[in-house]
Design a protein around this motif. Sequence first.
Motif, PDB file in Angstrom:
ATOM      1  N   LYS A 169       0.841  -1.196   0.000  1.00 14.45           N
ATOM      2  CA  LYS A 169       0.000   0.000   0.000  1.00 14.45           C
ATOM      3  C   LYS A 169       0.876   1.245   0.000  1.00 14.45           C
ATOM      4  O   LYS A 169       1.947   1.271   0.604  1.00 14.45           O
ATOM      5  N   ILE A 170       0.403   2.276  -0.698  1.00 12.80           N
ATOM      6  CA  ILE A 170       1.025   3.596  -0.687  1.00 12.80           C
ATOM      7  C   ILE A 170       0.011   4.558  -0.078  1.00 12.80           C
ATOM      8  O   ILE A 170      -1.136   4.629  -0.540  1.00 12.80           O
ATOM      9  N   ILE A 171       0.412   5.285   0.955  1.00 17.17           N
ATOM     10  CA  ILE A 171      -0.454   6.292   1.566  1.00 17.17           C
ATOM     11  C   ILE A 171       0.165   7.657   1.286  1.00 17.17           C
ATOM     12  O   ILE A 171       1.286   7.930   1.702  1.00 17.17           O
ATOM     13  N   LEU A 172      -0.552   8.506   0.566  1.00 22.36           N
ATOM     14  CA  LEU A 172      -0.055   9.843   0.227  1.00 22.36           C
ATOM     15  C   LEU A 172      -0.723  10.874   1.122  1.00 22.36           C
ATOM     16  O   LEU A 172      -1.948  10.926   1.220  1.00 22.36           O
ATOM     17  N   ARG A 197      -3.911   0.213  -4.872  1.00 25.54           N
ATOM     18  CA  ARG A 197      -3.005   0.107  -3.724  1.00 25.54           C
ATOM     19  C   ARG A 197      -2.618   1.467  -3.149  1.00 25.54           C
ATOM     20  O   ARG A 197      -1.672   1.563  -2.372  1.00 25.54           O
ATOM     21  N   ILE A 198      -3.383   2.508  -3.505  1.00 25.90           N
ATOM     22  CA  ILE A 198      -3.042   3.861  -3.067  1.00 25.90           C
ATOM     23  C   ILE A 198      -4.211   4.498  -2.320  1.00 25.90           C
ATOM     24  O   ILE A 198      -5.360   4.382  -2.724  1.00 25.90           O
ATOM     25  N   PHE A 226      -3.516  -0.839   7.755  1.00 24.29           N
ATOM     26  CA  PHE A 226      -3.052  -1.820   6.766  1.00 24.29           C
ATOM     27  C   PHE A 226      -1.826  -2.591   7.259  1.00 24.29           C
ATOM     28  O   PHE A 226      -1.671  -3.779   6.962  1.00 24.29           O
ATOM     29  N   ALA A 227      -0.950  -1.930   8.023  1.00 22.47           N
ATOM     30  CA  ALA A 227       0.266  -2.597   8.483  1.00 22.47           C
ATOM     31  C   ALA A 227      -0.001  -3.543   9.647  1.00 22.47           C
ATOM     32  O   ALA A 227       0.546  -4.651   9.696  1.00 22.47           O
ATOM     33  N   GLU A 232       0.474  -5.723   6.070  1.00 25.91           N
ATOM     34  CA  GLU A 232       0.968  -5.304   4.767  1.00 25.91           C
ATOM     35  C   GLU A 232       2.178  -4.384   4.892  1.00 25.91           C
ATOM     36  O   GLU A 232       2.388  -3.734   5.921  1.00 25.91           O
ATOM     37  N   LYS A 233       2.959  -4.345   3.817  1.00 30.02           N
ATOM     38  CA  LYS A 233       4.105  -3.446   3.720  1.00 30.02           C
ATOM     39  C   LYS A 233       3.589  -2.107   3.185  1.00 30.02           C
ATOM     40  O   LYS A 233       3.172  -2.006   2.036  1.00 30.02           O
ATOM     41  N   VAL A 234       3.612  -1.080   4.038  1.00 30.17           N
ATOM     42  CA  VAL A 234       3.002   0.210   3.709  1.00 30.17           C
ATOM     43  C   VAL A 234       4.078   1.285   3.589  1.00 30.17           C
ATOM     44  O   VAL A 234       4.947   1.413   4.456  1.00 30.17           O
TER      45      VAL A 234
END
Length: 451
Positions: A169-172, A197-198, A226-227, A232-234
Amino acid sequence: MTKKAFQKIYTHISDITKATCSLRATGVGNDELALIDGRVAQVVRLEDDVVTLQVFSGTEGIPTNAEVTFLGKAPALKVGDSLTGRFMNAYGDPIDDGPIIEGKDVEIGGPSVNPVRREQPSELITTGISGIDLNNTLVTGQKIPFFADPDQPYNEVMATVAMRAESDKIILGGMGLTNDDYLYFRNTFAEAGALDRIVSFINTTEDSSIERVLIPHMALTAAEYFAVEKNEKVLVLLTDMTNYADALAIVSNKMDQIPSKDSMPGSLYSDLAKVYEKAAQFPSGGSITIIAVTTLSGGDITHAVPDNTGYITEGQLYLRTDSTIGKVIVDPFRSLSRLKQQVIGKKTREDHPQVMNAGVRLFADASNAQTKLENGFDLTDYDERTLDFAKEYANDLLAIDVNINTTEMLDTAWRLFARHFTPAEVAIKQSLVDKYWPQDVEMVGHSQEEA
């Protein structure tokens, strides 16, 4: 934000500044939310029965007899799988015309993860940008900032990292983005088919600057879900933390708090640490890695924001424009990843540590040769070759537009070594030279005997 039945309504505000309101009230908790004349506010100071609230959208037009209702809770985010692919504002409300976010309410800005629940970061996280992956390799659970001048394309770099990073996941978290930057992120993610995934929390220049204090905490609350819950790898991308600090300073100054260095609040260090210390590698396999942009004023690395950041984070990535190639590069001299030794040569190819060191050393020799040239000294043959090497090294490996994997970047470095130097000059262990030195590359413009 809605009122609940039987909530007490206050109608006498004793003091109003551009960012805060003060009144007498009882039974109020720190960080509690309130509605003032229909605007969202948050408790930032309690002194006996005097309560000070920061009004996120500003106080202009609020009368002293405005209705004030305390909501009995701190800011929260609804967390769940429905966050994926969404763009939200500082309150966690959708701004992408999509449906309402469903999930359980989790208060934002809670305590950092207990140290006993953290593991030593040891997993490689690649970005696809060889200026990072080659010389400043990142590790899951790491916290590291980009230091950049305001006119550099740091948001494009962040979008590139989001597209190339190997993470679940990518969190912006965008603070003070222009509409162009916001649309750039949104279009880039959509066109790449990466929205699944964002998760994005956005504050633009058209929104209240005070709302920026919520963005990192919203992003990290989603990351923790998510982590921790999903293992998950965030990767959390925050841009721009200088705008975040400026928002903190606005509230602090309007509360008549004595400013610290560069007009920043005295709590700046702990405010920044509260964000960065959310980075962690968990025993369950989940992780939160934080990369955050800190823009510099006139390149001033001693300003309070980068200065305090440097004490908290595990290195820094420094962007600068290389005049010899006219491109923005990741500066190998001023950049540093303090955790790279955990993975280079272990999770990457065996030659990585020595190739990294040789490349930076030769690039430094080129910098010395350039100084000699600018001061009118004669250059040796070796000096000339280091200058030629530096241009190709910057263009082929350090420039932010280079997109190759770790194996390709190491092979590229070997080819550059062979084009400009002898194995003895590169000074890499002979067993690695025997294994990786390219036999089909000849030195350009110089014979082995000349060298």
